[in-house]
Scaffold this active site. Sequence first.
Site, PDB file in Angstrom:
ATOM      1  N   SER A 670      -0.649  -4.567  -7.575  1.00 19.80           N
ATOM      2  CA  SER A 670      -0.650  -3.359  -8.383  1.00 19.80           C
ATOM      3  C   SER A 670      -1.551  -3.533  -9.607  1.00 19.80           C
ATOM      4  O   SER A 670      -2.752  -3.732  -9.465  1.00 19.80           O
ATOM      5  CB  SER A 670       0.791  -2.992  -8.777  1.00 19.80           C
ATOM      6  OG  SER A 670       0.870  -1.704  -9.322  1.00 19.80           O
ATOM      7  N   ASP A 743       1.077   4.226   0.403  1.00 23.66           N
ATOM      8  CA  ASP A 743       1.410   3.854  -0.976  1.00 23.66           C
ATOM      9  C   ASP A 743       1.950   5.066  -1.732  1.00 23.66           C
ATOM     10  O   ASP A 743       1.314   6.121  -1.784  1.00 23.66           O
ATOM     11  CB  ASP A 743       0.166   3.314  -1.679  1.00 23.66           C
ATOM     12  CG  ASP A 743       0.486   2.587  -2.981  1.00 23.66           C
ATOM     13  OD1 ASP A 743       1.435   3.010  -3.680  1.00 23.66           O
ATOM     14  OD2 ASP A 743      -0.204   1.617  -3.306  1.00 23.66           O
ATOM     15  N   HIS A 777       4.186   1.151  -1.648  1.00 17.40           N
ATOM     16  CA  HIS A 777       3.571   0.292  -2.659  1.00 17.40           C
ATOM     17  C   HIS A 777       3.984  -1.172  -2.498  1.00 17.40           C
ATOM     18  O   HIS A 777       3.196  -2.080  -2.706  1.00 17.40           O
ATOM     19  CB  HIS A 777       3.944   0.791  -4.052  1.00 17.40           C
ATOM     20  CG  HIS A 777       3.146   0.166  -5.147  1.00 17.40           C
ATOM     21  ND1 HIS A 777       1.773   0.235  -5.208  1.00 17.40           N
ATOM     22  CD2 HIS A 777       3.528  -0.560  -6.245  1.00 17.40           C
ATOM     23  CE1 HIS A 777       1.345  -0.401  -6.290  1.00 17.40           C
ATOM     24  NE2 HIS A 777       2.373  -0.890  -6.914  1.00 17.40           N
TER      25      HIS A 777
END
Length: 805
Positions: A670, A743, A777
């Site tokens: 991330s 995601d 994610h």
Amino acid sequence: MRHLLLLGALSLAMSTTALAQSTGYQQPPAPIAQILDSKPTPVPLIDPTRTRMALLERANLPSIGELAEPDLKLAGYRINPRNNGQANSRVQWLTGLSLQNVAGGGARKVQLAAGTRFIAPAWSPDGQRLAFLVDRPAGLELWVADAATGKARKLTQPIVNAAATGAAFTWMPDNRSVLVRTVVAGRGAAPAALANPVPIVQVNAGRTAPVRTYQDLLKNSGDERLFTHYFTAQPMLVSVADGSSRKVASPGVYLGASPSPDGRYLLLTRVKEPFSYNVPAALFPTEIVITDLTGRTVRQLADLPLRDDVPPQFDAVAPGPRSAQWRADKPATVAWVEAQDGGDARRKVAVRDRLFELAAPFAGTPRTLADMKDRYAGVVWGKDDTAFLATQWWNDRRETRILVNPAAGTSRVLLSRNFQDRYNDPGEPVTTLNAAGRPVLLFAADGQAMFQSGAGARREGEFPFLDRVSLADGKATRLWQSAAPYYEDVVAVLDNEGKRLVTRRESRTAPPNLFVRTIGQDQPRQLTQFPDPAPQLAGVTQQLITYKRKDGVDLSGTLYLPAGYNKERDGPLPLVMWAYPTEYTDPKVAGQVVDTDNRFVRPGGISHLFLLTQGYAVLDDPKMPIVGADGKEANDTYIEQLTSSAEAAVDAVVKLGVASRDRIAVGGHSYGAFMTANLLAHSDLFRTGIARSGAYNRTLTPFGFQAEQRTYWEAVETYTKMSPFTYAPKIKEPILLIHGEADDNSGTFPVQSERFYAALKGAGANVRYVVLPYEAHGYRARESVGHTLWEMTGWLDRYLKPAKK
């Protein structure tokens, strides 16, 4: 030695070929696969009477087949149309249930059919039953288990509507019934896809309406119909005795439904049309009402319009009532907050937020309980003269804690602090469940104090504590604190003297288990015997290392070394730094160091610590603080501070002799992936990098990102300079990009990796781009997790492990 070198070269050649020619899902090397398949440790759930607990067994990693089950992305939600609940990518299924007395004795298994999986366990207010939702092919059923007998039975057919977040069911305070949101009877099949799509037109007539980046929004009228179909629920009261039910409100798209503590009223949050394609459902036009149990509206608290114009600053909020809730310590009193600055954080006002209350029968003018100089951050109710109120102001990381006297309408500040300051964190109030099943402050037997528990962070490590806090002057008296070599945190306080506790204790070598501790006695009594889930990693060593950045900021990281490693014998190892930058306003707070020597560390999921099994050293969480002070924005010098922190970390591990400068990799997930790409673009410190689920072009998040509150047009140079996409031709080191196809994180759309790969490819970079089907994610499927770790180990075996020519 020649034979070993030959075998090593052969192994490297084989792994390189496999990496280049792989098709389908791959398994990571041993013992990673075996660890991934180990059984997770159960989770405890203490009952309201504090006499027994439920031990909840968790499912291991789901299969890719489970994630492939169809889901719908609607108004910020992801739902499973089969069972009208959350999508499998967002659900942690539970697979087993046991009950155990805190006083002692073994755990008693609750018998469920083989293959049963369930979610959302909740104790009844009297602690006699545990309710939960069971997954069935046609939907979710409400079940209840009897605490005395351990027998479980079904209360409803598969009709529970759990599409919206929050509780799909809530115990009524009488313990005899449950408020359940159900699928509307006879709703029929889901709307078919639009046969003849029409143009989608959105109009803004000169109104300023900046919107942060959101995922999974409605896209067309077909999505609107699906949203209405799946999210419309019928509130019902279901009898625990026989499963009979009755309607208590009209059908609607409810994002919240809560009974009053006396069970006479409902607080309902219901969204209305027109829906929006720009914001999630929580910002749609919304009505907040109080009804009785016949569905009659007693009071409308708010009729909120579409809120698609909230400024992007973190301290900004929508105008109008928000955070509506029942006072937990009153039979039927509703409380809520309203901004006094119009929700605009840039306005200069003396009062930002105001806390109101209104008691049954909900007529007349609301009463003010407290004015706040900063934004409301939560309240814990206690009794007539005591409530605990917290406020925050993100821009300078300030939190204030306030004791409120609701009866008198007065308040007193207990403390104000930087909420990122770990060394001086006073902890959080200890709560207990009252007769209505609502969390309230746990008061000392004499009524003169409450309790707080916290992490107890200091240079040597975290040592959780329990304090008694005087209500008269706010002074804290330490009752107990964990001591080395253990990390032992408070799970529950069992009495009103703060003397008997349920704790969760671990050490570097002992896995976490539950204990009952009586303060003043030397040895606690062990309740559970959970084993080490990954004994293959028992020989791994860890060490906190500290060092300084060029500008004097103190930094630290945890150095992990493989089992059996000897520096004198084995020399420097290939090393991976895995990090995540954090923004601060105070360099002293940014430099706080906390050891982890008393923690039991075992990796799971896609953890980079699995690399320890493959001969790599890992510097975990080397601090990458981005500090803004003296009115300067932190991100204006992001690149300079980031590279300086990384350089200091490299110097530190090289000085220790565990790594050499030519065999260090950098990686992150991330915002850590964003960091990784920037470090490869702006430094020559690393030989390769791994970037998972990142964002690389900040012009695609123009109304703020991470801790950046300015828009792109207010900080064009910063947005441009911080985007590694801008500097793709400068990335000369090999980089592995991995991204979940689905995601769901704000700002990290898969297109970020897709376009970054295209930019790197166009610049002639050495890059590999892996897209994981159905993954959000964070990656959850067993196949995806295994393949991710295979990609990481194969990449590093190829580009980091060999000695540089």
